[in-house]
Design a protein around this motif. Structure first.
Motif, PDB file in Angstrom:
ATOM      1  N   ASN A 150     -46.017  -2.292 -27.067  1.00  0.00           N
ATOM      2  CA  ASN A 150     -44.765  -1.575 -26.689  1.00  0.00           C
ATOM      3  C   ASN A 150     -43.682  -2.151 -27.414  1.00  0.00           C
ATOM      4  OD1 ASN A 150     -46.053   0.530 -25.388  1.00  0.00           O
ATOM      5  ND2 ASN A 150     -45.917  -0.582 -23.466  1.00  0.00           N
ATOM      6  N   ILE A 151     -43.615  -3.776 -27.276  1.00  0.00           N
ATOM      7  CA  ILE A 151     -42.675  -4.561 -27.492  1.00  0.00           C
ATOM      8  C   ILE A 151     -42.426  -4.485 -29.035  1.00  0.00           C
ATOM      9  CG2 ILE A 151     -41.993  -6.715 -27.978  1.00  0.00           C
ATOM     10  CD1 ILE A 151     -42.872  -7.352 -25.008  1.00  0.00           C
ATOM     11  N   TYR A 152     -43.669  -4.355 -29.669  1.00  0.00           N
ATOM     12  CA  TYR A 152     -43.813  -4.468 -31.353  1.00  0.00           C
ATOM     13  C   TYR A 152     -43.110  -3.026 -31.748  1.00  0.00           C
ATOM     14  CZ  TYR A 152     -46.698  -8.433 -31.767  1.00  0.00           C
ATOM     15  OH  TYR A 152     -47.027  -9.804 -31.676  1.00  0.00           O
ATOM     16  N   PHE A 153     -43.637  -2.075 -31.133  1.00  0.00           N
ATOM     17  CA  PHE A 153     -43.177  -0.622 -31.332  1.00  0.00           C
ATOM     18  C   PHE A 153     -41.352  -0.274 -31.165  1.00  0.00           C
ATOM     19  CE2 PHE A 153     -42.242   3.961 -30.807  1.00  0.00           C
ATOM     20  CZ  PHE A 153     -43.025   4.502 -32.166  1.00  0.00           C
ATOM     21  N   GLN A 154     -41.118  -0.964 -30.075  1.00  0.00           N
ATOM     22  CA  GLN A 154     -39.494  -1.145 -29.716  1.00  0.00           C
ATOM     23  C   GLN A 154     -38.657  -1.890 -30.983  1.00  0.00           C
ATOM     24  OE1 GLN A 154     -39.164  -2.170 -25.657  1.00  0.00           O
ATOM     25  NE2 GLN A 154     -40.459  -0.543 -25.013  1.00  0.00           N
ATOM     26  N   ALA A 155     -39.545  -3.111 -31.345  1.00  0.00           N
ATOM     27  CA  ALA A 155     -38.747  -3.874 -32.215  1.00  0.00           C
ATOM     28  C   ALA A 155     -38.538  -2.968 -33.638  1.00  0.00           C
ATOM     29  CB  ALA A 155     -39.409  -5.149 -32.567  1.00  0.00           C
ATOM     30  N   LEU A 156     -39.649  -2.306 -34.068  1.00  0.00           N
ATOM     31  CA  LEU A 156     -39.737  -1.493 -35.162  1.00  0.00           C
ATOM     32  C   LEU A 156     -38.518  -0.392 -35.032  1.00  0.00           C
ATOM     33  CD1 LEU A 156     -43.681  -0.998 -35.830  1.00  0.00           C
ATOM     34  CD2 LEU A 156     -41.855  -2.197 -37.333  1.00  0.00           C
ATOM     35  N   MET A 157     -38.519   0.157 -33.849  1.00  0.00           N
ATOM     36  CA  MET A 157     -37.481   1.222 -33.751  1.00  0.00           C
ATOM     37  C   MET A 157     -36.016   0.573 -33.929  1.00  0.00           C
ATOM     38  SD  MET A 157     -38.658   4.405 -33.111  1.00  0.00           S
ATOM     39  CE  MET A 157     -37.516   5.177 -32.068  1.00  0.00           C
ATOM     40  N   LYS A 158     -36.027  -0.258 -33.329  1.00  0.00           N
ATOM     41  CA  LYS A 158     -34.606  -0.976 -33.395  1.00  0.00           C
ATOM     42  C   LYS A 158     -34.333  -1.472 -34.754  1.00  0.00           C
ATOM     43  CE  LYS A 158     -32.101  -4.900 -31.283  1.00  0.00           C
ATOM     44  NZ  LYS A 158     -32.009  -5.956 -30.543  1.00  0.00           N
ATOM     45  N   LYS A 159     -35.015  -1.847 -35.699  1.00  0.00           N
ATOM     46  CA  LYS A 159     -34.960  -2.146 -36.862  1.00  0.00           C
ATOM     47  C   LYS A 159     -34.428  -0.963 -37.747  1.00  0.00           C
ATOM     48  CE  LYS A 159     -37.271  -6.500 -37.851  1.00  0.00           C
ATOM     49  NZ  LYS A 159     -38.378  -7.318 -38.547  1.00  0.00           N
ATOM     50  N   ARG A 160     -35.273   0.148 -37.608  1.00  0.00           N
ATOM     51  CA  ARG A 160     -34.919   1.469 -38.362  1.00  0.00           C
ATOM     52  C   ARG A 160     -33.614   1.984 -37.803  1.00  0.00           C
ATOM     53  NH1 ARG A 160     -40.236   3.025 -40.309  1.00  0.00           N
ATOM     54  NH2 ARG A 160     -41.254   0.920 -40.672  1.00  0.00           N
ATOM     55  N   MET A 161     -33.234   1.890 -36.714  1.00  0.00           N
ATOM     56  CA  MET A 161     -32.054   2.622 -36.051  1.00  0.00           C
ATOM     57  C   MET A 161     -30.797   1.693 -36.419  1.00  0.00           C
ATOM     58  SD  MET A 161     -32.738   5.355 -34.879  1.00  0.00           S
ATOM     59  CE  MET A 161     -31.316   5.768 -33.608  1.00  0.00           C
ATOM     60  N   ALA A 162     -31.111   0.539 -36.881  1.00  0.00           N
ATOM     61  CA  ALA A 162     -29.910  -0.545 -37.033  1.00  0.00           C
ATOM     62  C   ALA A 162     -28.934   0.279 -37.981  1.00  0.00           C
ATOM     63  CB  ALA A 162     -30.152  -1.672 -37.597  1.00  0.00           C
TER      64      ALA A 162
END
Length: 202
Positions: A113-125
């Protein structure tokens, strides 16, 4: 200056607890002041600053939290929570709890879940909609309501324009979520036994 984002980190959720645990003892050694001793480990000021910056999407908010005299007690509470999280992790290892199968499965899920959230955060930046994108998004919403026979009384674009960016981002998050999952499937193929394949799955 609002401290709401960082103060939310004062409640150590399972995902944050796991993130802190994974980072325990793996950070690059630094010469900054030790602000907490946890068993045989330590929390340095540099680590603490990095954690605060990761909790806040606003660099100015993070800087204010780290330097403002009025935030001293909030800083102390966050440091205490981080230290306790690491102490629990050390204690779990000492007692063998980290080796229990059910615990390992939960940690594995939280880590994913943490990895997925980190990927989302990078893409949304830095993803900010243009006026054209907001207008197109508004028209799509209105068309959907018209198709349902619920378009009567819908306010004009200019009236709701200020609320649209957040709704637009929510839609983009769903699109990104689907994209990331598809990328993962391509890079890391997964096959299930026939009797364990969900109905309709490829």
């Amino acid at each position: 200056m609002s401290k709401m984002t960082i103060q939310a980190g004062l409640v150590v959720a399972p995902a944050l607890l796991l993130a802190l645990a994974l980072g325990c003892g793996k950070s690059t050694p630094d010469a900054s002041r030790v602000i907490a001793n946890i068993g045989g480990g330590k929390l340095t000021e540099a680590e603490f600053q990095d954690i605060v910056k990761s909790l806040s999407p606003d660099p100015k908010e993070a800087q204010a939290f780290l330097t403002d005299a009025t935030a001293r007690n909030d800083r102390a509470q966050l440091a205490q929570r981080i230290a306790m999280s690491r102490a629990i992790t050390v204690y779990a290892a000492q007692t063998g709890l980290d080796k229990e199968p059910s615990v390992k499965r939960q940690l594995e899920q939280q880590q994913a879940n943490i990895y997925f959230q980190a990927l989302m955060k990078k893409r949304m930046a830095g993803m900010t909609p243009t006026d054209e994108q907001l207008q197109a998004f508004y028209k799509e919403r209105v068309a959907a309501l018209q198709a349902q026979g619920r378009a009567q009384g819908v306010p004009p674009f200019e009236t709701v324009k200020a609320q649209l960016p957040e709704l637009w981002k929510q839609q983009q998050m769903q699109t990104l979520s689907d994209q990331i999952q598809n990328e993962v499937k391509q890079k890391v193929p997964v096959t299930l036994a026939d009797d364990y394949r969900p109905a309709g799955a490829e």
